[in-house]
Design an enzyme around this catalytic site. Sequence first.
Site, short mmCIF file in Angstrom:
data_model
loop_
_atom_site.label_atom_id
_atom_site.label_comp_id
_atom_site.label_asym_id
_atom_site.label_seq_id
_atom_site.Cartn_x
_atom_site.Cartn_y
_atom_site.Cartn_z
N GLN A 180 0.80 -1.18 0.03
CA GLN A 180 0.05 -0.07 -0.09
C GLN A 180 0.79 1.09 -0.25
O GLN A 180 1.82 1.41 1.03
CB GLN A 180 -0.86 0.15 1.23
CG GLN A 180 -1.79 1.42 1.31
CD GLN A 180 -2.45 1.28 2.77
OE1 GLN A 180 -1.86 1.35 3.83
NE2 GLN A 180 -3.91 1.16 2.81
N GLY A 181 0.69 2.40 -1.12
CA GLY A 181 1.46 3.16 -0.96
C GLY A 181 0.57 4.57 -0.81
O GLY A 181 0.14 5.15 -1.72
N SER A 240 0.62 6.40 2.81
CA SER A 240 1.26 7.47 3.71
C SER A 240 2.47 8.15 2.80
O SER A 240 3.21 7.37 2.04
CB SER A 240 1.40 6.77 5.11
OG SER A 240 0.22 6.30 5.44
N GLU A 270 -12.75 -4.32 6.20
CA GLU A 270 -12.55 -5.11 7.35
C GLU A 270 -12.91 -5.16 8.62
O GLU A 270 -12.54 -5.31 9.47
CB GLU A 270 -10.83 -5.01 7.43
CG GLU A 270 -10.06 -6.21 8.11
CD GLU A 270 -10.29 -7.57 8.05
OE1 GLU A 270 -11.42 -7.84 8.09
OE2 GLU A 270 -9.33 -8.54 8.14
N SER A 320 -4.92 6.37 13.72
CA SER A 320 -4.25 6.05 15.06
C SER A 320 -5.36 6.28 16.18
O SER A 320 -6.41 6.62 15.65
CB SER A 320 -3.24 7.38 15.39
OG SER A 320 -3.97 8.49 15.34
N GLU A 357 -5.81 8.48 18.49
CA GLU A 357 -6.18 9.55 18.69
C GLU A 357 -7.22 9.99 17.60
O GLU A 357 -8.27 10.89 17.74
CB GLU A 357 -4.99 10.76 18.38
CG GLU A 357 -4.23 10.69 19.77
CD GLU A 357 -3.03 9.56 19.70
OE1 GLU A 357 -3.08 8.98 18.58
OE2 GLU A 357 -2.29 9.49 20.80
#
Length: 398
Positions: free
Chosen positions: A126-127, A129, A244, A383, A385
């Site tokens: 996966q590209g 980030s 998922e 994340s 947060e």
Amino acid sequence: MDLRFTSEEIAFRAEVRDFFESNLPPDIRRKQVLGQRLAKEDIVNWQRILNKKGWACPLWPVEYGGTGWDAVRYFIFKEESYRAYAPDALSHNITQSGPVICAFGTPEQKEFFLPKLRNMDIWMCQGFSEPGSGSDLASLKTRAVREGDHYIINGQKLWTTNGHRADWMYGLVRTSTDGKKQAGISYLLIDMKSPGVQVRPVVTLDNDHHTNETFFENVKVPVSNLIGEENKGWSIAKFALGNERAGIAKVGLSKARLALVKALAQRVEADGRPLAESPRFREKMALIETELKALEITNMMVVAAMAKGGSKQDPRTSVLKLKGSELQQATTELMLEVAGPHAMANQHEFLEARTGETVGPDWAGTSSPNYYFNRAVSIFGGSSEIQHNIVAKAVLGL
Ligand SMILES: Cc1cc2nc3c(=O)[nH]c(=O)nc-3n(C[C@H](O)[C@H](O)[C@H](O)COP(=O)(O)OP(=O)(O)OC[C@H]3O[C@@H](n4cnc5c(N)ncnc54)[C@H](O)[C@@H]3O)c2cc1C
């Protein structure tokens, strides 16, 4: 809401359990129990066994090899898979790029990629980030400029898990800087062997090479590798994120690890008696077990709603990701405690190199690398947060 399984679902669970018990190769199971890293061949081998059975890609439409299971059956399948210590499917093939190609691919893209993804004949990474574009993914800058029937790609991706083992990347690239940042992003399939692609390792806290930084210098990608329409990549990527959800909490994984911790704590001594009898240790176990039960029930509520046709974007799945990550981390911490001084991975390597003998029990040496790597589960896939923000906005209305 009735959370009990029907008799058909109970029978389905027995069928899945039996299949895993009879078909999971013992060497793969052993590596999983010991927390050892699987070789690429192990993951491929297991995926091909599932593919033969017709269970390689449960969430895909049936016409492309999916099973047609509802969310409850998929949940049961995942639970049993963890119980058996079977490896997870490579998400980049099975839950990410595969369903996207099923939904948005051209007939040629489907014909070329889907059978290979299902059977692990090709390996995707996966590209998404980039440096500075993780949580704020839409700010990504890797540029794709159209020249005739090709795009020319320049830029950098970061945290490309398995980039060094992958044949292809499904990436998000910027094809326009006009308007909202989300509106200028496209979803491209990039052959990792293309001239100008460079993959460099990023070694993580566990002292292992899972992930990478990937550089693109004038990389030529045929326009025929574009998935869906140009500048519509953001919605396509969001579509895959919903996939998922039923298994995102990985309750089964934490349950299996907890069961292992319990068994091993019987064998390990602390202050002259089994660690499992220490009141402090029992208290920690009980707390985690209780939280895990609560998470399991929440998970089943979300799954039951999904099976009745509820939205794939249910914000309660953020609670599952958040709490599920915390509990995966808590179970690896308990394992570290059971391993005691034998958990010191560096000391292991050093002593074993010097003496040529195994130091401590065979399961203990992997406990610290697994503990360290699991710090990342509350970062990738959104994340903690960010999950808190979603819960605050969507569930609490803040
Ligand atoms: C081991 C590992 C493997 C990964 N594999 C892949 C992969 O294969 N492909 C891929 O594309 N990416 C991958 N990622 C990247 C992952 O998705 C990002 O790390 C993640 O999205 C966080 O982005 P960031 O690292 O840029 O941190 P940042 O977004 O810069 O966040 C830094 C800190 O600020 C907090 N923060 C950020 N924004 C907010 C906000 N709005 N409110 C409150 N707090 C905020 C974050 O929670 C975090 O604590 C991987 C990451 C790791 C660690």
